[in-house]
Design an enzyme around this catalytic site. Structure first.
Site: not given
Length: 263
Positions: A147, A161
């Protein structure tokens, strides 16, 4: 990408394939004539997707694998089942992930633990299963879906995350380093850094009007960018390239005080 290489990567394993980016990539690979091994927890959705893909692309084979990636023994069992069903796996896309989290120190260790286990430890199991198979065959393509958040430390609910996605990227880099030490020309490793792409995982952020979602693209556009990068077998790529490649440069080099305001 040459036709020969496309043929070499004929059989593709995708986790998190029942929705979002996994489902979107599966649709595009099916259109391109690839056989698929689709893995996710929701078997009914996988089977419905399989039936749709085979009806639209009758020359392909699709196997479905009910899998919670946090059941690590099951990861190995289902990957082996997929290799049997398709006669081997040529490309493994480590895509399954979890987006929940909480500020460190808020008392929500449970949410952060679940994200860490799903996004990193379960990904480690997938990489182990895939790479053992690829080393045995001396061929294969490992794809890690990281990501843009994994490029720097992120504040608040994104901290864990982002850390897991950074860990996933470093896992990919370490495997590439190992391949330099024991070269196997037929094995490639790609790390992808998706920006804001519409999916089930981020739909709540979109509904809430989070600032970064102004840059969000629809699922099909995002998945086409992902598949294009995968087919080129690049080492790393921000996707879509615009505007995420220049944003990635800023994220990597700007002071943390600037980066935190980009979220």
């Amino acid at each position: 990408m040459t036709r020969e290489r496309t043929h070499m990567r004929q059989n593709i394993w995708i986790t998190g394939a029942s929705a979002g980016l996994g489902e979107g990539m599966a649709r595009l690979f099916a259109q391109n004539g690839h056989n698929l091994a689709l893995a996710a927890r929701r078997l009914d959705r996988l089977e419905a997707l399989r039936d749709e893909l085979v009806a639209a692309n009758p020359t392909i084979e699709v196997s479905c694998h009910e899998l919670d990636v946090n059941d690590h023994d099951r990861v190995f069992d289902e990957f082996t089942a997929a290799t049997t069903a398709l006669g081997g796996i040529d490309r493994a896309i480590v895509n399954a992930g979890l987006g929940k989290g909480a500020r460190i120190g808020s008392g929500r260790f449970d949410a952060n633990r679940d994200t860490a286990m799903t996004n990193f430890v379960a990904a480690l199991a997938q990489c182990e299963a895939a790479m053992a198979h690829f080393y045995e065959r001396e061929s294969g393509h490992l794809v890690l879906v990281s990501s843009m958040s994994g490029m720097r430390g992120m504040p608040g609910s994104m901290t864990t995350y982002a850390a897991t996605k950074a860990g996933l990227a470093m896992l990919g880099e370490g495997i590439r380093a190992d391949l330099m030490r024991r070269p196997v020309a037929g094995i490639k490793v790609t790390t992808l850094y998706p920006g804001f792409i519409a999916s089930e995982m981020n739909e709540r952020a979109a509904e809430a009007g989070a600032g970064g979602t102004k840059l969000m693209v629809d699922t099909e556009t995002g998945c086409r960018a992902l598949v294009a990068a995968i087919d080129k077998e690049v080492t790393e790529a921000e996707v879509p390239g615009w505007p995420w490649k220049p944003i990635g440069f800023v994220m990597r080099h700007a002071p943390l005080s600037v980066v935190r305001r980009m979220v």
